[in-house]
Motif scaffolding. Structure first.
Motif, PDB file in Angstrom:
ATOM      1  N   PHE A  47       0.834  -1.196   0.000  1.00  0.00           N
ATOM      2  CA  PHE A  47       0.000   0.000   0.000  1.00  0.00           C
ATOM      3  C   PHE A  47       0.869   1.245   0.000  1.00  0.00           C
ATOM      4  N   VAL A  48       0.428   2.249  -0.762  1.00  0.00           N
ATOM      5  CA  VAL A  48       1.112   3.543  -0.789  1.00  0.00           C
ATOM      6  C   VAL A  48       0.210   4.640  -0.227  1.00  0.00           C
ATOM      7  N   ALA A  49      -0.965   4.800  -0.817  1.00  0.00           N
ATOM      8  CA  ALA A  49      -1.869   5.872  -0.402  1.00  0.00           C
ATOM      9  C   ALA A  49      -3.261   5.561  -0.902  1.00  0.00           C
ATOM     10  N   ALA A  50      -4.258   6.159  -0.259  1.00  0.00           N
ATOM     11  CA  ALA A  50      -5.643   5.982  -0.680  1.00  0.00           C
ATOM     12  C   ALA A  50      -6.428   7.242  -0.351  1.00  0.00           C
ATOM     13  N   ILE A  51      -7.500   7.434  -1.119  1.00  0.00           N
ATOM     14  CA  ILE A  51      -8.373   8.588  -0.926  1.00  0.00           C
ATOM     15  C   ILE A  51      -9.807   8.120  -1.053  1.00  0.00           C
ATOM     16  N   SER A  52     -10.635   8.543  -0.112  1.00  0.00           N
ATOM     17  CA  SER A  52     -12.041   8.159  -0.143  1.00  0.00           C
ATOM     18  C   SER A  52     -12.798   8.991  -1.162  1.00  0.00           C
ATOM     19  N   TRP A  53     -14.056   8.641  -1.375  1.00  0.00           N
ATOM     20  CA  TRP A  53     -14.872   9.404  -2.320  1.00  0.00           C
ATOM     21  C   TRP A  53     -15.032  10.841  -1.835  1.00  0.00           C
ATOM     22  N   SER A  54     -14.942  11.065  -0.519  1.00  0.00           N
ATOM     23  CA  SER A  54     -15.134  12.398   0.045  1.00  0.00           C
ATOM     24  C   SER A  54     -13.825  13.161   0.212  1.00  0.00           C
ATOM     25  N   GLY A  55     -12.687  12.505  -0.104  1.00  0.00           N
ATOM     26  CA  GLY A  55     -11.418  13.215  -0.041  1.00  0.00           C
ATOM     27  C   GLY A  55     -10.541  12.905   1.166  1.00  0.00           C
ATOM     28  N   SER A  56     -10.974  12.036   2.049  1.00  0.00           N
ATOM     29  CA  SER A  56     -10.122  11.651   3.170  1.00  0.00           C
ATOM     30  C   SER A  56      -8.981  10.784   2.647  1.00  0.00           C
ATOM     31  N   THR A  57      -7.810  10.971   3.250  1.00  0.00           N
ATOM     32  CA  THR A  57      -6.620  10.280   2.741  1.00  0.00           C
ATOM     33  C   THR A  57      -5.928   9.449   3.815  1.00  0.00           C
ATOM     34  N   THR A  58      -5.207   8.450   3.359  1.00  0.00           N
ATOM     35  CA  THR A  58      -4.383   7.592   4.208  1.00  0.00           C
ATOM     36  C   THR A  58      -3.077   7.322   3.469  1.00  0.00           C
ATOM     37  N   TYR A  59      -1.969   7.284   4.208  1.00  0.00           N
ATOM     38  CA  TYR A  59      -0.670   7.058   3.601  1.00  0.00           C
ATOM     39  C   TYR A  59       0.100   5.973   4.343  1.00  0.00           C
ATOM     40  N   ALA A  60       0.932   5.268   3.607  1.00  0.00           N
ATOM     41  CA  ALA A  60       1.890   4.379   4.246  1.00  0.00           C
ATOM     42  C   ALA A  60       2.928   5.236   4.963  1.00  0.00           C
ATOM     43  N   ASP A  61       3.445   4.735   6.058  1.00  0.00           N
ATOM     44  CA  ASP A  61       4.432   5.499   6.834  1.00  0.00           C
ATOM     45  C   ASP A  61       5.658   5.837   5.981  1.00  0.00           C
ATOM     46  N   SER A  62       6.006   4.952   5.069  1.00  0.00           N
ATOM     47  CA  SER A  62       7.217   5.138   4.276  1.00  0.00           C
ATOM     48  C   SER A  62       7.134   6.302   3.302  1.00  0.00           C
ATOM     49  N   VAL A  63       5.936   6.778   3.012  1.00  0.00           N
ATOM     50  CA  VAL A  63       5.786   7.864   2.046  1.00  0.00           C
ATOM     51  C   VAL A  63       5.160   9.103   2.661  1.00  0.00           C
ATOM     52  N   LYS A  64       4.751   9.023   3.906  1.00  0.00           N
ATOM     53  CA  LYS A  64       4.081  10.146   4.557  1.00  0.00           C
ATOM     54  C   LYS A  64       4.994  11.364   4.564  1.00  0.00           C
ATOM     55  N   GLY A  65       4.448  12.497   4.150  1.00  0.00           N
ATOM     56  CA  GLY A  65       5.223  13.727   4.100  1.00  0.00           C
ATOM     57  C   GLY A  65       5.945  13.933   2.776  1.00  0.00           C
ATOM     58  N   ARG A  66       6.002  12.907   1.945  1.00  0.00           N
ATOM     59  CA  ARG A  66       6.670  13.018   0.640  1.00  0.00           C
ATOM     60  C   ARG A  66       5.682  12.865  -0.521  1.00  0.00           C
ATOM     61  N   PHE A  67       4.698  12.015  -0.345  1.00  0.00           N
ATOM     62  CA  PHE A  67       3.712  11.744  -1.399  1.00  0.00           C
ATOM     63  C   PHE A  67       2.381  12.379  -1.032  1.00  0.00           C
ATOM     64  N   THR A  68       1.630  12.787  -2.066  1.00  0.00           N
ATOM     65  CA  THR A  68       0.298  13.346  -1.869  1.00  0.00           C
ATOM     66  C   THR A  68      -0.650  12.733  -2.891  1.00  0.00           C
ATOM     67  N   ILE A  69      -1.742  12.176  -2.398  1.00  0.00           N
ATOM     68  CA  ILE A  69      -2.774  11.645  -3.280  1.00  0.00           C
ATOM     69  C   ILE A  69      -3.897  12.674  -3.377  1.00  0.00           C
ATOM     70  N   SER A  70      -4.445  12.809  -4.577  1.00  0.00           N
ATOM     71  CA  SER A  70      -5.551  13.736  -4.774  1.00  0.00           C
ATOM     72  C   SER A  70      -6.423  13.196  -5.905  1.00  0.00           C
ATOM     73  N   ARG A  71      -7.593  13.785  -6.043  1.00  0.00           N
ATOM     74  CA  ARG A  71      -8.494  13.354  -7.090  1.00  0.00           C
ATOM     75  C   ARG A  71      -9.210  14.532  -7.708  1.00  0.00           C
ATOM     76  N   ASP A  72      -9.544  14.396  -8.975  1.00  0.00           N
ATOM     77  CA  ASP A  72     -10.341  15.390  -9.697  1.00  0.00           C
ATOM     78  C   ASP A  72     -11.523  14.629 -10.284  1.00  0.00           C
ATOM     79  N   ASN A  73     -12.644  14.704  -9.609  1.00  0.00           N
ATOM     80  CA  ASN A  73     -13.808  13.919 -10.050  1.00  0.00           C
ATOM     81  C   ASN A  73     -14.347  14.401 -11.397  1.00  0.00           C
TER      82      ASN A  73
END
Length: 123
Positions: A47-73
């Motif tokens: 796992f790297v990162a995930a984003i819910s339909w509402s925009g909530s995000t979760t990150y793996a510890d190894s990428v936190k602070g370096r990676f950003t997940i986002s979405r454009d519906n």
């Protein structure tokens, strides 16, 4: 199910940045949670990162602070901005879709997967 196509991978030096994109088919993209996973040679998919339909995000510890997940519906697209890349980030990166609540890190929760895009970080 949705069809997913990743792009944006490539070769970058350590400390550099890349932005991965995942384009989804279908008119219900906004109702899906989206995740990014990666798999390095000889290793299990992680796992790297995930984003819910509402925009909530979760990150793996190894990428936190370096990676950003986002979405454009409006564009049916999810992104993974990767900064301060390290050689250990080298892997095939996959996006996945989950028609459910939250932003799961368990790959078994995901119903649809893309074909992957390769990221190589040189030291």
């Amino acid at each position: 199910q949705v069809q997913l196509v990743e792009s944006g991978g490539g070769l970058v030096q350590a400390g550099g940045s890349l932005r991965l994109s995942c384009a989804a088919s279908g008119r219900t993209f906004s109702s899906y949670a989206m995740g990014w996973f990666r798999q390095a040679p000889g290793k299990e998919r992680e796992f790297v990162a995930a984003i819910s339909w509402s925009g909530s995000t979760t990150y793996a510890d190894s990428v936190k602070g370096r990676f950003t997940i986002s979405r454009d519906n409006a564009k049916n697209t999810v992104y993974l901005q990767m900064n301060s890349l390290k050689p250990e980030d080298t892997a095939d990166y996959y996006c996945a879709a989950n028609k459910g609540a939250g932003q799961p890190s368990n790959p078994r929760r995901y119903d649809s997967w893309g074909q992957g895009t390769q990221v190589t970080v040189s030291s």
